[in-house]
Scaffold this motif. Structure first.
Motif, PDB file in Angstrom:
ATOM      1  N   TYR A 284      46.932  25.924  42.982  1.00 45.57           N
ATOM      2  CA  TYR A 284      47.498  26.333  44.270  1.00 45.57           C
ATOM      3  C   TYR A 284      49.027  26.399  44.210  1.00 45.57           C
ATOM      4  N   THR A 285      49.646  25.545  43.377  1.00 42.92           N
ATOM      5  CA  THR A 285      51.101  25.620  43.228  1.00 42.92           C
ATOM      6  C   THR A 285      51.501  26.940  42.582  1.00 42.92           C
ATOM      7  N   ASP A 286      50.781  27.313  41.505  1.00 38.32           N
ATOM      8  CA  ASP A 286      51.066  28.596  40.861  1.00 38.32           C
ATOM      9  C   ASP A 286      50.825  29.764  41.821  1.00 38.32           C
ATOM     10  N   PHE A 287      49.761  29.629  42.625  1.00 35.37           N
ATOM     11  CA  PHE A 287      49.455  30.702  43.590  1.00 35.37           C
ATOM     12  C   PHE A 287      50.596  30.844  44.602  1.00 35.37           C
ATOM     13  N   LEU A 288      51.109  29.687  45.085  1.00 36.77           N
ATOM     14  CA  LEU A 288      52.215  29.729  46.049  1.00 36.77           C
ATOM     15  C   LEU A 288      53.482  30.306  45.401  1.00 36.77           C
TER      16      LEU A 288
ATOM     17  N   GLU B 220      43.206  39.871  42.920  1.00 35.76           N
ATOM     18  CA  GLU B 220      43.257  38.614  43.653  1.00 35.76           C
ATOM     19  C   GLU B 220      42.102  37.698  43.237  1.00 35.76           C
ATOM     20  N   PHE B 221      40.939  38.284  43.009  1.00 37.96           N
ATOM     21  CA  PHE B 221      39.811  37.488  42.526  1.00 37.96           C
ATOM     22  C   PHE B 221      40.146  36.861  41.183  1.00 37.96           C
ATOM     23  N   ALA B 222      40.796  37.616  40.290  1.00 45.35           N
ATOM     24  CA  ALA B 222      41.165  37.084  38.976  1.00 45.35           C
ATOM     25  C   ALA B 222      42.161  35.930  39.122  1.00 45.35           C
ATOM     26  N   ALA B 223      43.117  36.053  40.056  1.00 46.97           N
ATOM     27  CA  ALA B 223      44.098  34.988  40.256  1.00 46.97           C
ATOM     28  C   ALA B 223      43.448  33.740  40.840  1.00 46.97           C
ATOM     29  N   ILE B 224      42.524  33.937  41.779  1.00 45.05           N
ATOM     30  CA  ILE B 224      41.864  32.802  42.422  1.00 45.05           C
ATOM     31  C   ILE B 224      41.034  32.020  41.422  1.00 45.05           C
TER      32      ILE B 224
ATOM     33  N   PHE C 260      24.317  42.664  44.397  1.00 45.48           N
ATOM     34  CA  PHE C 260      25.085  43.162  43.259  1.00 45.48           C
ATOM     35  C   PHE C 260      26.239  42.230  42.904  1.00 45.48           C
ATOM     36  N   VAL C 261      26.452  42.045  41.588  1.00 46.51           N
ATOM     37  CA  VAL C 261      27.631  41.356  41.073  1.00 46.51           C
ATOM     38  C   VAL C 261      28.757  42.388  40.974  1.00 46.51           C
ATOM     39  N   VAL C 262      29.772  42.265  41.857  1.00 49.50           N
ATOM     40  CA  VAL C 262      30.843  43.256  41.879  1.00 49.50           C
ATOM     41  C   VAL C 262      32.112  42.762  41.185  1.00 49.50           C
ATOM     42  N   LEU C 263      32.320  41.449  41.140  1.00 50.68           N
ATOM     43  CA  LEU C 263      33.473  40.877  40.444  1.00 50.68           C
ATOM     44  C   LEU C 263      32.977  39.700  39.620  1.00 50.68           C
ATOM     45  N   LEU C 264      33.541  39.496  38.432  1.00 46.51           N
ATOM     46  CA  LEU C 264      33.016  38.469  37.540  1.00 46.51           C
ATOM     47  C   LEU C 264      34.124  37.950  36.626  1.00 46.51           C
ATOM     48  N   ARG C 265      34.135  36.615  36.449  1.00 48.96           N
ATOM     49  CA  ARG C 265      34.955  35.971  35.421  1.00 48.96           C
ATOM     50  C   ARG C 265      34.008  35.244  34.480  1.00 48.96           C
ATOM     51  N   SER C 266      33.853  35.751  33.257  1.00 49.76           N
ATOM     52  CA  SER C 266      32.942  35.144  32.283  1.00 49.76           C
ATOM     53  C   SER C 266      33.601  33.914  31.663  1.00 49.76           C
ATOM     54  N   LEU C 267      32.818  32.819  31.515  1.00 49.98           N
ATOM     55  CA  LEU C 267      33.348  31.565  30.986  1.00 49.98           C
ATOM     56  C   LEU C 267      32.752  31.186  29.647  1.00 49.98           C
ATOM     57  N   ASP C 268      31.684  31.846  29.212  1.00 44.68           N
ATOM     58  CA  ASP C 268      31.027  31.461  27.965  1.00 44.68           C
ATOM     59  C   ASP C 268      31.323  32.405  26.813  1.00 44.68           C
ATOM     60  N   GLY C 269      32.261  33.323  26.999  1.00 37.83           N
ATOM     61  CA  GLY C 269      32.634  34.238  25.937  1.00 37.83           C
ATOM     62  C   GLY C 269      31.738  35.434  25.783  1.00 37.83           C
ATOM     63  N   ALA C 270      30.636  35.491  26.552  1.00 34.13           N
ATOM     64  CA  ALA C 270      29.720  36.620  26.443  1.00 34.13           C
ATOM     65  C   ALA C 270      30.266  37.813  27.219  1.00 34.13           C
TER      66      ALA C 270
ATOM     67  N   ALA D 136      40.455  33.914  52.554  1.00 35.68           N
ATOM     68  CA  ALA D 136      41.790  33.932  53.153  1.00 35.68           C
ATOM     69  C   ALA D 136      42.576  35.194  52.827  1.00 35.68           C
ATOM     70  N   GLN D 137      42.047  36.036  51.927  1.00 37.74           N
ATOM     71  CA  GLN D 137      42.743  37.271  51.570  1.00 37.74           C
ATOM     72  C   GLN D 137      42.529  38.331  52.651  1.00 37.74           C
ATOM     73  N   ALA D 138      43.631  38.948  53.037  1.00 38.98           N
ATOM     74  CA  ALA D 138      43.503  40.012  54.042  1.00 38.98           C
ATOM     75  C   ALA D 138      42.653  41.159  53.512  1.00 38.98           C
ATOM     76  N   ARG D 139      42.798  41.412  52.218  1.00 39.05           N
ATOM     77  CA  ARG D 139      42.014  42.475  51.586  1.00 39.05           C
ATOM     78  C   ARG D 139      41.724  42.021  50.155  1.00 39.05           C
ATOM     79  N   LEU D 140      40.529  41.520  49.946  1.00 37.60           N
ATOM     80  CA  LEU D 140      40.153  40.966  48.645  1.00 37.60           C
ATOM     81  C   LEU D 140      40.011  42.089  47.623  1.00 37.60           C
ATOM     82  N   GLU D 141      40.763  41.954  46.515  1.00 38.85           N
ATOM     83  CA  GLU D 141      40.713  42.930  45.441  1.00 38.85           C
ATOM     84  C   GLU D 141      40.438  42.224  44.115  1.00 38.85           C
ATOM     85  N   ALA D 142      40.193  43.027  43.079  1.00 40.07           N
ATOM     86  CA  ALA D 142      39.843  42.460  41.773  1.00 40.07           C
ATOM     87  C   ALA D 142      40.967  41.590  41.231  1.00 40.07           C
TER      88      ALA D 142
END
Length: 612
Positions: A400-404, A94-98, A152-162, A86-92
């Motif tokens: 989604y409330t925080d995003f709005l 916005e990915f972090a917020a999502i 290629f992995v271009v954007l990443l949110r690590s969840l295991d602390g590594a 839904a992002q007009a232009r997906l950036e890093a």
């Protein structure tokens, strides 16, 4: 002669009576032993039936939990893909917020969520420059040599602390490539075959886990996007199988069952995805139960086996008591039969009464055990609903409330912004209520993880967290010397956080809260007190406030669920202590708990254990 014949007849009659008495005694002894044996056999059959039922119930709970987790993972991944599209232009950024609300606590076993982009070798420089310009400043694409197609992995949110660098090429991971291609062809979420993550291949063999990825294609849906309706890549969630079972199934099943998850997508083949094996040994008397699990575009099978924790075996002491009772009754009946043959009917009546009493005892025992099993099932089901069926949707609403609020609030009028804030406030209050309900339901379940706990350090950390300053820099909070005790660090922190939080919260309007935290040694225990000068509690209500959903009359107008003190009481009693409240001579209240001193708590650490 007549006298001799009479004497002989009397002797023969006496001998006949003795034979009859002996026969009756033998019959009574035989019937008594037989009845006792039948009662013991009935106990054993009842135990076997209960064991089978217990395993069936555990299998149902485990299968329901796994299915709910899989559905929740797939639903979350669909939501993330939709938000990215839904992002007009997906950036890093916005990915972090999502992906901000995606964490390890909500997604057991998850290693990270990433955006994967396909590219040929010729497209690598352009792709790298494109994503660097959109916030991935440290992106360096590392293609696999000799291949023309790359993932290629271009954007990443690590969840295991590594620490994992972006830019890795997933082309060598055949299972991941197959899942990504199938997901793009079908346009649906797809789970891969089990394989060892590329980043885990360098680990020692004993530390490697079979893992899976769940992938969902991302298509541009924004009317303002230049690539509208075009494929942007995949939103991918990585999950380690062993961690997934340990963190999700280990909570509801604990040590009761061993669980194995197989991939049966290929006919005639079973691939082990993950295993959960608690410390207790698996019982071989009852075969494992298998349940089919529907995963996105895969077919899984769950195998659940009972352990000694679930099926500890028949209660030998009850069997021994049954044999002893039956033997005593049999001997008494035999003695009474031999001594007074005429009282046979009364003796048989006593046998019937004793047998009926024994059956009543067995029936009452079965009813009590059935009631306990229902209560345990209700508690596990309640915790499962809170943890999986309510917290997941609530987390999405909050996200989604925080995003709005961040993205759309500037364009709304004041009335609509107020509505949005009300939604956010209601979500926060509901999250608080769910957390309190879950804490209350699980406060007296699960194993205590006993270790040495420095109460002074715990209190200092709580004060710093709640006030934003170290304890020594807060003039209205006085902390005396606090002991080191044996206990569960997480649960004891929850107790102190609740007491300190209540003391800070229940202060009159416009007043500065004054707290004093002290401890006194009393024999083999410590009494820890939190004194405040707040609104106080009427003397007639002090014995009631530790009941669930009960609040003092003076607390009306203050937010709360009425569960905090009930949770405190459950945790303290599990540690062998007590809890109470007294009035404060300077106004307010003095809440206190007693905790066993070092070495006297349930499951306390021995000096030898600490030396290790």
């Amino acid at each position: 002669m007549t006298g001799l014949r009479a004497a002989g007849s009397a002797l023969r009659a006496a001998a006949s009576l003795r034979r009859r008495s002996l026969v009756l005694v033998l019959v009574v002894v035989t019937l008594g032993l037989l009845g006792t044996g039948l009662a013991v056999a009935a106990l054993r059959r009842a135990d076997e039936n209960r064991a089978v039922q217990a395993l069936e119930e555990q299998t149902h709970v485990v299968a329901k939990t796994v299915s709910a987790e899989i559905r929740r993972y797939a639903s979350t991944l669909d939501d993330l893909a939709a938000a990215a599209g839904a992002q007009a232009r997906l950036e890093a950024s916005e990915f972090a917020a999502i992906t901000a609300e995606v964490d390890r606590e909500r997604f057991p076993g998850a290693t990270g969520v990433s955006l994967i982009i396909p590219a040929t070798t010729a497209q690598i420089p352009q792709l790298q420059a494109y994503w660097r310009a959109r916030g991935a400043s440290g992106l360096v694409l590392n293609p696999v040599p000799g291949a023309d197609s790359h993932l290629f992995v271009v954007l990443l949110r690590s969840l295991d602390g590594a620490t994992v660098s972006i830019g890795r090429d997933l082309a060598p991971a055949g299972a991941a490539v197959d899942a990504l291609n199938l997901s793009r062809r079908t346009g649906r979420t797809t789970v891969s075959r089990a394989y060892v993550f590329l980043r885990d291949e360098d680990l020692p063999p004993e530390q490697r886990q079979l893992s899976i990825i769940a992938a969902t294609p991302v298509y541009s849906s924004s009317s303002a996007a230049a690539d509208r309706d075009l494929f942007r890549g995949w939103m991918v969630l990585g999950v380690r199988g062993g961690d997934f079972l340990r963190e999700s199934i280990g909570v509801v099943a604990r040590n009761a069952v061993a669980v194995t998850l197989h991939d049966t997508s290929r006919a005639g083949e079973q691939t082990v995805l993950a295993r959960w094996e608690p410390p207790d040994a698996v019982v071989g008397d009852i075969g494992p139960r298998t349940v089919a699990i529907d995963a996105p575009q895969r077919v899984w099978q769950l195998s659940v086996s009972a352990t000694n924790h679930l099926l500890p075996g028949p209660p030998l002491h009850l069997e021994a008591l049954t044999w002893l009772a039956g033997g005593i009754i049999t001997v008494l009946l035999a003695v009474l039969t031999a001594a007074v043959t005429s009282s046979r009917d009364r003796a048989l009546l006593r046998v019937d009464e004793a047998t009926a009493a024994l059956r009543d005892d067995i029936t009452r025992r079965e009813q009590v055990e059935e009631q306990l099993r229902r209560r345990e099932e209700e508690l596990v089901g309640f915790a499962g609903v809170i943890a999986h069926d309510l917290r997941g949707p609530l987390a999405r609403i909050s996200a989604y409330t925080d995003f709005l609020r961040e993205e759309a609030a500037p364009g709304l009028d004041s009335e609509h912004r107020e509505f949005l804030e009300r939604v956010r406030g209601g979500t926060t209050r509901m999250q608080l209520l769910l957390d309190d309900l879950l804490d209350y339901a699980t406060a007296d379940n699960g194993s205590l993880r006993i270790s040495r706990v420095d109460l002074g350090a715990v209190v200092a950390d709580i004060i710093a967290e709640r006030t934003g300053a170290p304890a020594e820099q807060v003039p209205h909070i006085a902390v005396g010397p606090l002991p080191v005790v044996d206990g569960d660090p997480t649960l004891l922190r929850q107790v102190l956080d609740n007491m300190i939080g209540n003391a800070l919260k229940y202060t009159g309007p416009g007043q500065i809260p004054h707290l004093e935290i002290t401890a006194q040694e009393r024999g083999e225990s410590w009494r820890v007190e939190v004194s405040d000068r707040g609104i106080g509690i009427p003397a007639g209500e002090r014995d009631k406030i530790f009941a669930a959903f009960t609040r003092a009359g003076t607390s009306l107008g203050y937010e709360g669920t009425g569960l905090g003190l009930a949770i405190v009481q459950r945790i303290v009693e599990r540690h062998g202590g007590h809890v109470g409240v007294d009035g404060n001579d300077h106004g307010g209240s003095v809440f206190w708990v007693t905790l066993p001193a070092v070495g006297s708590a349930p499951g306390a650490l021995s000096p030898a254990a600490l030396a290790v």
